[in-house]
Scaffold this active site. Structure first.
Site, PDB file in Angstrom:
ATOM      1  N   LYS A 137       0.839  -1.197   0.000  1.00 54.94           N
ATOM      2  CA  LYS A 137       0.000   0.000   0.000  1.00 54.94           C
ATOM      3  C   LYS A 137       0.877   1.251   0.000  1.00 54.94           C
ATOM      4  CE  LYS A 137      -0.391   0.012   5.047  1.00 54.94           C
ATOM      5  NZ  LYS A 137      -1.289   0.091   6.203  1.00 54.94           N
ATOM      6  N   TYR A 193      16.221  30.719   6.964  1.00 56.16           N
ATOM      7  CA  TYR A 193      15.078  31.471   7.470  1.00 56.16           C
ATOM      8  C   TYR A 193      15.173  31.705   8.977  1.00 56.16           C
ATOM      9  CZ  TYR A 193      12.448  31.049   3.101  1.00 56.16           C
ATOM     10  OH  TYR A 193      12.018  31.154   1.797  1.00 56.16           O
ATOM     11  N   ARG A 251     -10.051   0.267  15.047  1.00 56.07           N
ATOM     12  CA  ARG A 251      -9.785   1.077  13.867  1.00 56.07           C
ATOM     13  C   ARG A 251     -10.646   0.587  12.698  1.00 56.07           C
ATOM     14  NH1 ARG A 251      -3.811   1.575  11.202  1.00 56.07           N
ATOM     15  NH2 ARG A 251      -4.342  -0.570  10.639  1.00 56.07           N
ATOM     16  N   MET A 265      11.490  24.690   1.756  1.00 63.42           N
ATOM     17  CA  MET A 265      10.685  23.883   0.845  1.00 63.42           C
ATOM     18  C   MET A 265      11.526  23.076  -0.133  1.00 63.42           C
ATOM     19  SD  MET A 265       7.664  25.086  -1.779  1.00 63.42           S
ATOM     20  CE  MET A 265       6.652  25.760  -0.455  1.00 63.42           C
TER      21      MET A 265
END
Length: 347
Positions: free
Chosen positions: A33, A242, A128, A290
Site C-alpha cells: 500500500k 530562514y 480502527r 521547501m
C-alpha cells in the site's frame, strides 16, 4: 536545479521478504500500500512476485488497479478498505478481493457482486477497522456460508514484543475465528517477529520489506543523495537560513543542497539532521526549507557533488528518530521530484 536521486535496491526488498517468509513458516504475502511505502508499487511488486510472493495487500481499490496493471492476472490482491461505494466495477473487472469491514459492506458486496471473492477484517482490539465481536457474531453465519477467502485482524502494538495487548488480541482473534476453516491472518512484520502463535495461515509483512523497524535484521533498501547546488563562505556572526536560527561561530563553508520539506524531508529535521559525505558527517544548519537544506561542510577536505541523507550511515529509522517520528512516515513522505533509480535483478 538538479533533482535529488533516490536509489531503491529491489534485491534488498526481495531478500527481506524471503527472510521474513522463512520466519513465517507459512504463506507470506506482501503489503504494498501507499505506493509500496513510497518506493514504487510497480517495480517493487514485480520484484516481490519474482521472489515468490503470490498474495498482495493494498489500502484502496485504486491502488489495487495500479497493482493489477503491474502484476497481471495471477496474484491475489486484497483491499484493506473493503467494498466501498463506487468500488464495485474495479473489484469485479480487476479481480480485487475486498476485506469486508462491516455488516453494511457485507450487504453491499452480496447485492452488487454475489459470488465474487471477498475476505473479512475483524477488530480484535485496535478499534480502527473491522467488525467488533457483537457485529461479527450477528453476520458470521451468512459470511461463512458465502465462503470468505481470508479472515484477518491487525495488531496494534506488535512493535513492542512485551506489550500486553499482543496476547490479548491473539486471544480475541482466536476466539472470534474458532471453528472456521477459512485461512486466517493476524501478523504483519511485528507479528511475524512475535512468533509462530501469531502466524496462522498467511502473514503480510510491510515495513520490514523496506528496511524499517521492528525488523532489525532487514537489509537497507533506500539511498537518498542530495546534489550540492552551491557552497559559500560564512564568517563568524553571520546567520544561515530562514529566521537566522543558526549563526556561525567560526569561519565556515556552508553547502546548499537540492531538497526540502516538499520532498518529504521534514521541517522537524532543521538543525538536527546529518548529511554524509562518505564517512564524514555534515550537520544540517538552519531551517529545512521547501526546496533547500543547508549544511556545514567546513571539515571536508574535498567538497563532493552530492551528500547522502539516507544510506549506509543513516537508515530511515535513524532519520525518523531525529525528526521525532517513525520510519513509515519518512518513507511514505518521499516526494515525486526525486530521480528514482532502481537497482537489482529486474531493475
Amino acid at each position: 536545479m538538479t533533482a535529488a536521486r533516490l536509489t531503491i535496491d529491489l534485491d534488498a526488498i526481495a531478500a527481506n521478504w524471503q527472510a521474513l517468509s522463512r520466519l513465517s513458516e507459512t504463506e507470506t504475502g506482501a503489503t504494498v500500500k501507499a505506493d509500496a511505502y513510497g518506493l514504487g508499487i510497480g517495480p517493487v511488486a514485480q520484484r516481490l512476485a519474482e521472489a515468490g510472493a503470490r498474495t498482495f495487500f493494498v489500502a484502496l481499490a485504486e491502488e489495487g488497479a495500479t497493482l493489477r496493471k503491474a502484476l497481471g492476472t495471477g496474484p491475489r490482491i486484497f483491499v484493506f478498505s473493503g467494498h466501498m461505494a463506487g468500488d464495485t466495477q474495479s473489484l469485479r473487472n480487476l479481480n480485487l478481493i475486498p476485506l469486508i469491514n462491516s455488516a453494511e459492506q457485507m450487504v453491499r458486496h452480496a447485492e452488487a457482486l454475489a459470488g465474487h471473492p471477498f475476505g473479512v477484517q475483524l477488530d480484535s482490539g485496535m478499534n480502527r477497522l473491522g467488525m467488533e465481536p457483537a457485529e461479527w457474531a450477528a453476520v458470521r453465519p451468512m459470511v461463512l456460508q458465502a465462503g470468505p477467502q481470508l479472515i484477518m485482524s491487525h495488531l496494534a502494538c506488535a512493535d513492542d514484543r512485551l506489550h500486553v495487548m499482543n496476547a490479548e488480541q491473539l486471544e480475541t482473534f482466536t476466539r472470534m475465528t474458532s471453528g472456521i476453516d477459512a485461512p486466517r491472518s493476524l501478523a504483519a512484520t511485528g507479528g511475524i517477529l512475535l512468533g509462530r502463535d501469531y502466524h496462522f495461515d498467511i502473514t503480510r509483512p510491510g515495513i520490514g520489506l523496506y528496511g524499517g523497524a521492528p525488523y532489525d535484521d532487514a537489509y537497507p533498501v533506500a539511498t537518498l543523495s542530495l546534489p550540492i547546488i552551491q557552497v559559500r563562505d560564512v564568517e563568524p556572526g553571520e546567520a544561515v537560513g530562514y529566521s537566522g536560527t543558526w549563526v556561525a561561530t567560526r569561519p565556515s563553508r556552508i553547502a546548499t543542497v537540492a531538497a526540502g520539506y516538499a520532498d518529504g524531508l521534514l521541517r522537524a529535521l532543521s538543525g538536527k539532521a546529518t548529511l554524509w559525505a562518505g564517512d564524514t558527517p555534515c550537520p544540517v544548519v538552519g531551517r529545512v526549507s521547501m526546496d533547500l537544506i543547508t549544511c556545514d561542510v567546513t571539515d571536508l577536505a574535498v567538497e563532493p557533488d552530492a551528500l547522502d541523507m539516507l544510506g549506509a550511515h543513516q537508515t530511515v529509522d535513524a532519520l525518523a528518530e531525529v525528526a521525532g517520528t517513525i520510519g513509515y512516515e519518512i518513507l511514505t513522505s518521499l516526494g515525486g521530484r526525486y530521480r528514482r533509480r532502481y537497482v537489482g535483478h529486474g531493475a
